[in-house]
Motif scaffolding. Structure first.
Motif, PDB file in Angstrom:
ATOM      1  N   TYR A  39       0.814  -1.218   0.000  1.00 14.56           N
ATOM      2  CA  TYR A  39       0.000   0.000   0.000  1.00 14.56           C
ATOM      3  C   TYR A  39       0.848   1.270   0.000  1.00 14.56           C
ATOM      4  CZ  TYR A  39      -4.108  -2.907   0.898  1.00 14.56           C
ATOM      5  OH  TYR A  39      -5.117  -3.833   0.807  1.00 14.56           O
TER       6      TYR A  39
ATOM      7  N   HIS B  76       0.374   4.027  -2.792  1.00 15.86           N
ATOM      8  CA  HIS B  76       0.084   5.418  -2.441  1.00 15.86           C
ATOM      9  C   HIS B  76       1.086   6.348  -3.097  1.00 15.86           C
ATOM     10  CE1 HIS B  76      -0.317   9.011   0.071  1.00 15.86           C
ATOM     11  NE2 HIS B  76      -1.461   8.529   0.529  1.00 15.86           N
TER      12      HIS B  76
ATOM     13  N   LYS C  77      -7.025   4.746   3.135  1.00 16.44           N
ATOM     14  CA  LYS C  77      -7.961   4.256   4.153  1.00 16.44           C
ATOM     15  C   LYS C  77      -7.564   2.886   4.696  1.00 16.44           C
ATOM     16  CE  LYS C  77     -11.817   6.925   2.429  1.00 16.44           C
ATOM     17  NZ  LYS C  77     -13.099   6.934   1.752  1.00 16.44           N
ATOM     18  N   LYS C  78      -6.672   2.195   3.988  1.00 12.13           N
ATOM     19  CA  LYS C  78      -6.214   0.870   4.403  1.00 12.13           C
ATOM     20  C   LYS C  78      -4.853   0.937   5.098  1.00 12.13           C
ATOM     21  CE  LYS C  78      -8.552  -1.092   0.416  1.00 12.13           C
ATOM     22  NZ  LYS C  78      -8.422  -1.863  -0.823  1.00 12.13           N
ATOM     23  N   MET C  79      -4.347   2.149   5.282  1.00 12.00           N
ATOM     24  CA  MET C  79      -2.996   2.336   5.795  1.00 12.00           C
ATOM     25  C   MET C  79      -3.001   3.009   7.162  1.00 12.00           C
ATOM     26  SD  MET C  79      -1.405   3.824   2.236  1.00 12.00           S
ATOM     27  CE  MET C  79       0.273   4.042   2.830  1.00 12.00           C
ATOM     28  N   THR C  80      -1.912   2.806   7.899  1.00  8.40           N
ATOM     29  CA  THR C  80      -1.727   3.530   9.156  1.00  8.40           C
ATOM     30  C   THR C  80      -1.158   4.919   8.844  1.00  8.40           C
ATOM     31  OG1 THR C  80       0.564   2.814   9.458  1.00  8.40           O
ATOM     32  CG2 THR C  80      -1.176   1.354  10.342  1.00  8.40           C
ATOM     33  N   ARG C  81      -1.188   5.794   9.840  1.00  8.74           N
ATOM     34  CA  ARG C  81      -0.603   7.132   9.657  1.00  8.74           C
ATOM     35  C   ARG C  81       0.881   7.052   9.323  1.00  8.74           C
ATOM     36  NH1 ARG C  81      -3.586  11.664  12.794  1.00  8.74           N
ATOM     37  NH2 ARG C  81      -5.562  10.660  13.204  1.00  8.74           N
ATOM     38  N   ASP C  82       1.583   6.113   9.961  1.00 10.30           N
ATOM     39  CA  ASP C  82       3.014   5.955   9.690  1.00 10.30           C
ATOM     40  C   ASP C  82       3.263   5.489   8.259  1.00 10.30           C
ATOM     41  OD1 ASP C  82       3.717   6.780  12.246  1.00 10.30           O
ATOM     42  OD2 ASP C  82       3.992   4.741  13.009  1.00 10.30           O
ATOM     43  N   GLN C  83       2.420   4.594   7.772  1.00  6.35           N
ATOM     44  CA  GLN C  83       2.566   4.125   6.389  1.00  6.35           C
ATOM     45  C   GLN C  83       2.315   5.263   5.397  1.00  6.35           C
ATOM     46  OE1 GLN C  83      -0.307   0.914   6.741  1.00  6.35           O
ATOM     47  NE2 GLN C  83       1.314  -0.606   6.336  1.00  6.35           N
TER      48      GLN C  83
ATOM     49  N   GLU D 143       5.288   7.556   5.382  1.00 12.78           N
ATOM     50  CA  GLU D 143       6.383   6.935   4.627  1.00 12.78           C
ATOM     51  C   GLU D 143       6.138   7.050   3.128  1.00 12.78           C
ATOM     52  OE1 GLU D 143       9.882   4.774   3.649  1.00 12.78           O
ATOM     53  OE2 GLU D 143       9.279   6.028   5.329  1.00 12.78           O
TER      54      GLU D 143
END
Length: 76
Positions: free
Chosen positions: A28, A32, A55-61, A64
């Protein structure tokens, strides 16, 4: 190769491949990043697809992925 050279449509297609795992391992953050690069050039639906992936990712992802997009340079 075309995505690495900065072609928006190719970047959007590569983003789709990473988002679905079609032909590449699903990632992801890379999806992104490629959608973000394509959206910056006005590729059709790239921003919408980037937001769906986000929407499928964490804030950290997401952070990055944004960092990778900022640091990306087209291949010569």
């Amino acid at each position: 190769m075309a995505a690495d050279k900065g072609l928006a449509d190719a970047q959007a297609k590569l983003g789709y491949s990473y988002s679905t795992g079609e032909g590449v391992p699903q990632d992801y953050a890379l999806a992104h990043m490629w959608f973000n690069l394509a959206a910056a050039q006005g590729a059709d639906k790239a921003a919408e697809n980037r937001d769906i992936v986000a929407k499928k990712m964490t804030r950290d992802q997401i952070a990055e992925a944004q960092r990778m997009a900022r640091e990306w340079k087209p291949a010569k």
